[in-house]
Design a protein around this motif. Sequence first.
Motif, short mmCIF file in Angstrom:
data_model
loop_
_atom_site.label_atom_id
_atom_site.label_comp_id
_atom_site.label_asym_id
_atom_site.label_seq_id
_atom_site.Cartn_x
_atom_site.Cartn_y
_atom_site.Cartn_z
N LYS A 190 0.83 -1.21 0.00
CA LYS A 190 0.00 0.00 0.00
C LYS A 190 0.87 1.25 0.00
O LYS A 190 0.57 2.22 -0.70
N ARG A 221 0.75 4.06 -2.86
CA ARG A 221 0.46 5.48 -2.58
C ARG A 221 1.54 6.37 -3.15
O ARG A 221 1.26 7.40 -3.78
N THR A 248 -5.66 0.47 -5.95
CA THR A 248 -5.84 -0.70 -5.08
C THR A 248 -4.62 -1.60 -5.21
O THR A 248 -3.86 -1.50 -6.18
N HIS A 305 -7.38 -4.28 -2.17
CA HIS A 305 -7.36 -3.44 -0.97
C HIS A 305 -7.18 -1.99 -1.41
O HIS A 305 -6.21 -1.67 -2.11
N ARG A 306 -8.11 -1.13 -0.98
CA ARG A 306 -8.02 0.29 -1.32
C ARG A 306 -6.79 0.89 -0.69
O ARG A 306 -6.42 0.57 0.43
N CYS A 332 -8.31 6.77 1.06
CA CYS A 332 -9.65 6.92 1.64
C CYS A 332 -10.64 7.32 0.55
O CYS A 332 -11.65 6.69 0.36
N ASP A 333 -10.36 8.38 -0.16
CA ASP A 333 -11.13 8.84 -1.31
C ASP A 333 -12.57 9.27 -0.99
O ASP A 333 -13.41 9.35 -1.87
N ARG A 337 -4.52 7.88 3.52
CA ARG A 337 -4.58 6.43 3.32
C ARG A 337 -5.97 5.92 3.71
O ARG A 337 -6.69 6.54 4.49
N ALA A 338 -6.33 4.77 3.21
CA ALA A 338 -7.67 4.22 3.38
C ALA A 338 -8.05 4.00 4.83
O ALA A 338 -9.20 4.14 5.20
N ASP A 339 -7.12 3.67 5.68
CA ASP A 339 -7.44 3.34 7.07
C ASP A 339 -7.03 4.44 8.05
O ASP A 339 -6.76 4.15 9.21
N CYS A 356 -10.73 13.55 7.56
CA CYS A 356 -10.41 13.57 6.13
C CYS A 356 -9.92 14.96 5.72
O CYS A 356 -10.32 15.97 6.30
#
Length: 92
Positions: free
Chosen positions: A20, A24, A42, A52-53, A56-57, A69-71, A76
């Motif tokens: 990830k 990124r 992903t 896995h994303r 966050c988007d 990042r997604a998590d 945000c």
Amino acid sequence: MTGRYVVHLPVSVADLARAKMLARTAARSLAFLAHVDPGETTVSAEDEGVRHRVFCDNRLDSGRRCVLRADHETPCTSRLPRWPPNAARLPR
């Protein structure tokens, strides 16, 4: 047909977290290109269909999307924080 294509670039890293991080970094470094959509980045293990994303988007009130990042656990934001945090105040 949407006119969109996905580029799959296999890499060798130790684990999902590093995959990830690499994704990124690669997406942000190519974000200046109008045809690149970093928010849809992903990662998946080779020969597995689980994606896995990376980002966050989430859509923000401003209409822009979250770039973290997604998590992430912080609120945000549409801009990456300056690093180091006090970089503007460092002597030159």
